[in-house]
Design an enzyme around this catalytic site. Structure first.
Site, PDB file in Angstrom:
ATOM      1  N   GLU A  54      37.325  35.571  34.771  1.00  0.00           N
ATOM      2  CA  GLU A  54      38.204  36.412  35.587  1.00  0.00           C
ATOM      3  C   GLU A  54      39.492  35.679  35.951  1.00  0.00           C
ATOM      4  O   GLU A  54      40.583  36.261  35.919  1.00  0.00           O
ATOM      5  CB  GLU A  54      37.481  36.836  36.877  1.00  0.00           C
ATOM      6  N   CYS A  86      35.303  34.543  42.343  1.00  0.00           N
ATOM      7  CA  CYS A  86      36.088  35.418  41.473  1.00  0.00           C
ATOM      8  C   CYS A  86      36.265  36.800  42.093  1.00  0.00           C
ATOM      9  O   CYS A  86      37.276  37.470  41.847  1.00  0.00           O
ATOM     10  CB  CYS A  86      35.411  35.532  40.110  1.00  0.00           C
TER      11      CYS A  86
END
Length: 366
Positions: A54, A86
């Site tokens: 991510e 994330c």
């Protein structure tokens, strides 16, 4: 779930697979960020486990991530480790929607990433290509839930299931094309594991060669007594590519010191009968961080893993050659009296590879 979600999730999954074998003990996660039907960011977990997929995709997308949809192959993490979560990064980037394949079974996450996103007003869709994601992340899930890595058992044998002649000759039963495919398979696993007999007989290097791959899997040898050659390829290269030796508690102290001096890592395992306990062996490898191991035999190690129901994927390469009953069988004695007690697998793939046949079998993992 619509076709667009499936298409972009398939891409995220394919990106995630690029990290397999390089990012343990972390999962290999892929991420795609889409704005107005156009991909503005892509990423996957980097070697060593960081940065996460991510983070990589968001960095590539920049401001284009605001109001976009993020496709992630595993629930975004929600705990603070060496890097911030994330899930928080996705919130800060201003994405409007997150599409995820499967929930993370790590208790530090386990739905908390989704909750954090929803609390921030982000639309969350889950379960897109769930079955494929479950297989891709099976090693990580097994380590989290059972403490052991996923085990792929590879057997390259004659048509009649032999891996060597009566005199021990085994090079080469299968052809160069099959061996090249095996090298690619090694590259997607954290470690390659063999038994002591194979290490003594073949003096293997167990490395990935001729594919332009920079990283190498850990090389694991299972040897109760550490009765391995100190001048073989593994010993000579232990400082260049990691060598882990799994041994019993009664291993010779002098040999232990010699191998440590060469740069090998020693891992003590419990003994069951006359050999190392297969279940404890995998627990120790899980504790060391491995999520995916590629077992290349020999017959005794293959039998011990199969007997304990510890093989998750079975890959066979069958050659058009017959060696006969006096040859070494691919799998050692299992002590079976009833056919219904034999380990069974489901065929998922078969195809020719050069002059040989590849067949891949698997079982339900979750």
């Amino acid at each position: 779930m619509n076709d667009t979600d499936k298409r972009f999730m398939a891409l995220a999954l394919s990106l995630g697979r690029r990290g397999q074998g390089t990012c343990w003990p972390n999962p290999a996660v892929g991420c795609v960020i889409v704005q107005g039907g156009r991909i503005v960011g892509r990423g996957w977990t980097q070697p060593g486990g960081r940065p996460h997929g991510e983070t990589e995709a968001l960095a590539q997308a920049g401001e284009a991530a605001r109001g976009a949809t993020a496709y992630v192959s595993l629930e975004p993490c929600a705990h603070h480790g060496e890097t911030p979560p994330c899930a928080e990064a996705l919130v800060s980037a201003g994405v409007a929607r997150v599409v995820c394949a499967v929930e993370d079974s790590d208790p530090r996450v386990a739905g908390q990433g989704f909750a954090l996103l929803r609390e921030a007003g982000i639309e969350v869709t889950t379960g897109v290509l769930r079955d494929q994601a479950a297989r891709d992340h099976a090693g990580f899930f097994l380590k989290t839930e059972q403490g052991r890595p996923l085990v792929t058992l590879k057997l390259a044998s004659s048509f009649d299931g032999r891996i060597a002649t009566a005199t021990g000759q085994s090079k080469w039963i299968t052809g160069p094309e099959a061996r090249r495919v095996v090298h690619a398979m090694r590259a997607r696993h954290d470690a390659v594991i063999v038994g002591a007999g194979t290490a003594r007989a073949d003096d293997p290097s167990l490395t990935v060669r001729d594919l332009g791959v920079e990283h190498q899997p850990v090389r694991v040898v299972v040897s109760r007594h550490l009765d391995l050659p100190l001048m073989g390829q593994l010993a000579r290269t232990a400082n260049d590519v990691p060598v882990w030796l799994c041994h019993g508690p009664g291993a010779d102290a002098e040999r232990m010191r010699a191998w440590e001096g060469l740069g090998a890592r020693l891992i003590s395992c419990a003994v069951h009968g006359v050999q190392l306990d297969a279940a404890d062996l995998l627990q120790q490898l899980g504790l060391a961080g491995l999520t995916r191991v590629f077992c290349e035999g020999g017959s005794a190690l293959a039998a011990s893993l199969l007997a304990e129901d510890l093989v998750d994927e079975l890959i066979g390469f069958s050659a058009g050659i017959a060696i006969g009953a006096e040859g070494l069988p691919a799998v050692g004695a299992l002590g079976l009296d009833r056919l219904e007690d034999a380990p069974r697998f489901e065929l998922v793939e078969t195809r020719p590879v050069g002059a040989d046949i590849l067949h891949r079998w698997t079982r339900a993992l979750r």
